[in-house]
Every structure is written in structure tokens, then in C-alpha cells.
Write a protein that holds these residues in place. Structure first.
Motif, mmCIF file in Angstrom:
data_model
loop_
_atom_site.group_PDB
_atom_site.id
_atom_site.type_symbol
_atom_site.label_atom_id
_atom_site.label_comp_id
_atom_site.label_asym_id
_atom_site.label_seq_id
_atom_site.Cartn_x
_atom_site.Cartn_y
_atom_site.Cartn_z
ATOM 1 N N LYS A 81 0.840 -1.195 0.000
ATOM 2 C CA LYS A 81 0.000 0.000 0.000
ATOM 3 C C LYS A 81 0.877 1.249 0.000
ATOM 4 O O LYS A 81 0.598 2.221 -0.723
ATOM 5 N N GLU A 84 2.079 1.970 -3.453
ATOM 6 C CA GLU A 84 1.055 2.616 -4.278
ATOM 7 C C GLU A 84 1.086 4.131 -4.071
ATOM 8 O O GLU A 84 1.007 4.896 -5.040
ATOM 9 N N MET A 99 -4.210 6.724 4.790
ATOM 10 C CA MET A 99 -4.478 5.364 5.239
ATOM 11 C C MET A 99 -5.367 5.387 6.482
ATOM 12 O O MET A 99 -6.279 4.572 6.611
#
Length: 135
Positions: A81, A84, A99
Motif C-alpha cells: 500500500k 502505491e 491510510m
């Protein structure tokens, strides 16, 4: 002094590792303060921490060894993540904030509500991760 007796500076300097090819990735080291949040499994056991530092463009997963193999294996997905976000050019602490706001749930793990904090150094966060009853 012959070349055999002289120390080689390549082996004495504390170098920051830099990746060459591959997907974009934040750095894994920083000498400054780190923002972080805790990640727990479905039982509430803290598996580790996602941390970031903008100055060194660094962010990564810090597992809690006492949480066992899930702490190490589960971190891989949080690292993905982070990659990304790096690919989008997002600053590390902005990635952490996103997040947290998105309440991401990855492989039966989630951001622990209210766990956002700042540690003075990465070493301090690693020490926190090593304590058995951190949250």
C-alpha cells in the motif's frame, strides 16, 4: 602505509541503502522523527506500525516481534500500500494520513483508532514495537 593496511572507507561509512530498479519505494531509514500508527488483527492484537518521515522520504512497516509470524507476513501488504502511494508521488506522512482516514482493512488487519503518534526517532519506534504490551 600499504594499501593492505589502510582501512577501506566503503566499509566504514554508514551508508543509506538506495534501491535501483523496481517499483517506487520510500526509503527504509531516517534519522529524524517518525509519525506512525498501530495496526491490529481482528482480535485487537497489535501486529506492528506503519511509519513515515517526509524529510528523508522514508516510510515502512515495523513489526512487533511478540505478535509472531502474522506481524512479519502481514506487513508485506501494508508495504505494498505504501508503494502505491509512492508511485503517485505522495509524501510519506500524507500517505499515512490517507491510510488512517480511509480506515483501511488489509488481510484482517486494520488501523487502530486513535493510535496516530510521533516518535522522536525510528530507533524509539523500534523499541516501542519490541515491548510486549504496546498499543
Amino acid at each position: 602505509m600499504t594499501s593492505e593496511n589502510r582501512p577501506n572507507p566503503r566499509f566504514e561509512e554508514d551508508m543509506h541503502f538506495q534501491r535501483g530498479d523496481g517499483p517506487p519505494d520510500y526509503g527504509y531509514r531516517t534519522d529524524g522523527p517518525v509519525r506512525h500508527f498501530a495496526v491490529a488483527d481482528e482480535t485487537g492484537t497489535v501486529l506492528g506500525y506503519v511509519w513515515g518521515n517526509d524529510e528523508d522520504d522514508a516510510a515502512a512497516w515495523e513489526p512487533r516481534p511478540s505478535a509472531g509470524p502474522r506481524a512479519f507476513n502481514g506487513g508485506f501488504l501494508w508495504e505494498m500500500k505504501l508503494r502505491e502511494f509512492k508511485a503517485r508521488g505522495t509524501a510519506p506522512t500524507v500517505a499515512l494520513a490517507e491510510m488512517i482516514m480511509d480506515s483501511i482493512d488489509i488481510e484482517s488487519s486494520h488501523v487502530v483508532a486513535g493510535s496516530q503518534a510521533e516518535a522522536p526517532t525510528l530507533a524509539a519506534l523500534k523499541e516501542l514495537a519490541g515491548k510486549p504490551d504496546t498499543a
